[in-house]
Motif scaffolding. Sequence first.
Motif, mmCIF file in Angstrom:
data_model
loop_
_atom_site.group_PDB
_atom_site.id
_atom_site.type_symbol
_atom_site.label_atom_id
_atom_site.label_comp_id
_atom_site.label_asym_id
_atom_site.label_seq_id
_atom_site.Cartn_x
_atom_site.Cartn_y
_atom_site.Cartn_z
ATOM 1 N N ALA A 209 3.185 -2.423 16.296
ATOM 2 C CA ALA A 209 3.877 -1.247 15.762
ATOM 3 C C ALA A 209 3.825 -1.265 14.239
ATOM 4 N N ALA A 210 4.031 -2.442 13.669
ATOM 5 C CA ALA A 210 3.952 -2.578 12.217
ATOM 6 C C ALA A 210 2.545 -2.252 11.731
ATOM 7 N N GLU A 211 1.550 -2.723 12.456
ATOM 8 C CA GLU A 211 0.159 -2.461 12.075
ATOM 9 C C GLU A 211 -0.154 -0.968 12.163
ATOM 10 N N ARG A 212 0.334 -0.305 13.197
ATOM 11 C CA ARG A 212 0.102 1.140 13.336
ATOM 12 C C ARG A 212 0.755 1.895 12.170
ATOM 13 N N SER A 213 1.974 1.530 11.848
ATOM 14 C CA SER A 213 2.666 2.180 10.725
ATOM 15 C C SER A 213 1.929 1.930 9.418
ATOM 16 N N TYR A 214 1.493 0.696 9.247
ATOM 17 C CA TYR A 214 0.777 0.330 8.020
ATOM 18 C C TYR A 214 -0.519 1.130 7.898
ATOM 19 N N ARG A 215 -1.300 1.184 8.960
ATOM 20 C CA ARG A 215 -2.570 1.922 8.955
ATOM 21 C C ARG A 215 -2.340 3.411 8.712
ATOM 22 N N ALA A 216 -1.295 3.958 9.302
ATOM 23 C CA ALA A 216 -0.958 5.363 9.064
ATOM 24 C C ALA A 216 -0.607 5.571 7.583
ATOM 25 N N GLY A 217 0.116 4.619 7.017
ATOM 26 C CA GLY A 217 0.454 4.694 5.593
ATOM 27 C C GLY A 217 -0.783 4.680 4.714
ATOM 28 N N LEU A 218 -1.742 3.820 5.049
ATOM 29 C CA LEU A 218 -2.989 3.780 4.281
ATOM 30 C C LEU A 218 -3.707 5.127 4.319
ATOM 31 N N GLU A 219 -3.769 5.718 5.504
ATOM 32 C CA GLU A 219 -4.453 7.007 5.654
ATOM 33 C C GLU A 219 -3.745 8.097 4.857
ATOM 34 N N LEU A 220 -2.427 8.155 4.974
ATOM 35 C CA LEU A 220 -1.655 9.157 4.238
ATOM 36 C C LEU A 220 -1.798 8.966 2.729
#
Length: 189
Positions: A37-48
């Motif tokens: 879940a942390a990785e998904r949030s982190y990756r979404a943050g990178l994209e945004l």
Amino acid sequence: MRQVGVCGALLLAFCAGCASSPSTGESAPSENSEKSAAERSYRAGLELSSDGRHGQALLRFQEASAEDPLRADAHYRAGLCHYELGDYELEAAEYRKSLAISPHQARVWRALALAQVSVDDLEGARQAYLKANELEPSARVLYNLALVEDDLGRRDEATRLLRLCLEEGEAQVRQRARQSLREWGVSGS
């Protein structure tokens, strides 16, 4: 203040490769659902963040650090978002959190130094630049440190550091060091 402009420009140079390349302090994906879940949030943050949506990215990096409190990279990225949003106090706070988890990240020390300059904490900036240079020697860091030393009234130390930049720096840093020494009226520049 002159340093904010120069340091702000150098921040771009220091962070240019940060968005796509993991380094020390970056967490690897994990099978653990909390880490995932942390990785998904982190990756979404990178994209945004790469799309320039820093407010939304900040929320994702905060989610990542809440889901995995030892994610130094999420705090670092949250700091970069705060920088883009113009909140330098919160930027510095995120970098400190990242460093508390993983203190051997030269890029985070450099970013903290620039944030400290932005909030007029020159002694804090000085300490962060010293630590960054200890971890990863750099003429750019020495140049920024020289400007901070000068603002702190330590012209002799600033001059010494600029002369080191003349010996060790790449062309752009040497040129800026020469220019500063000329402006200060230092001979032999």
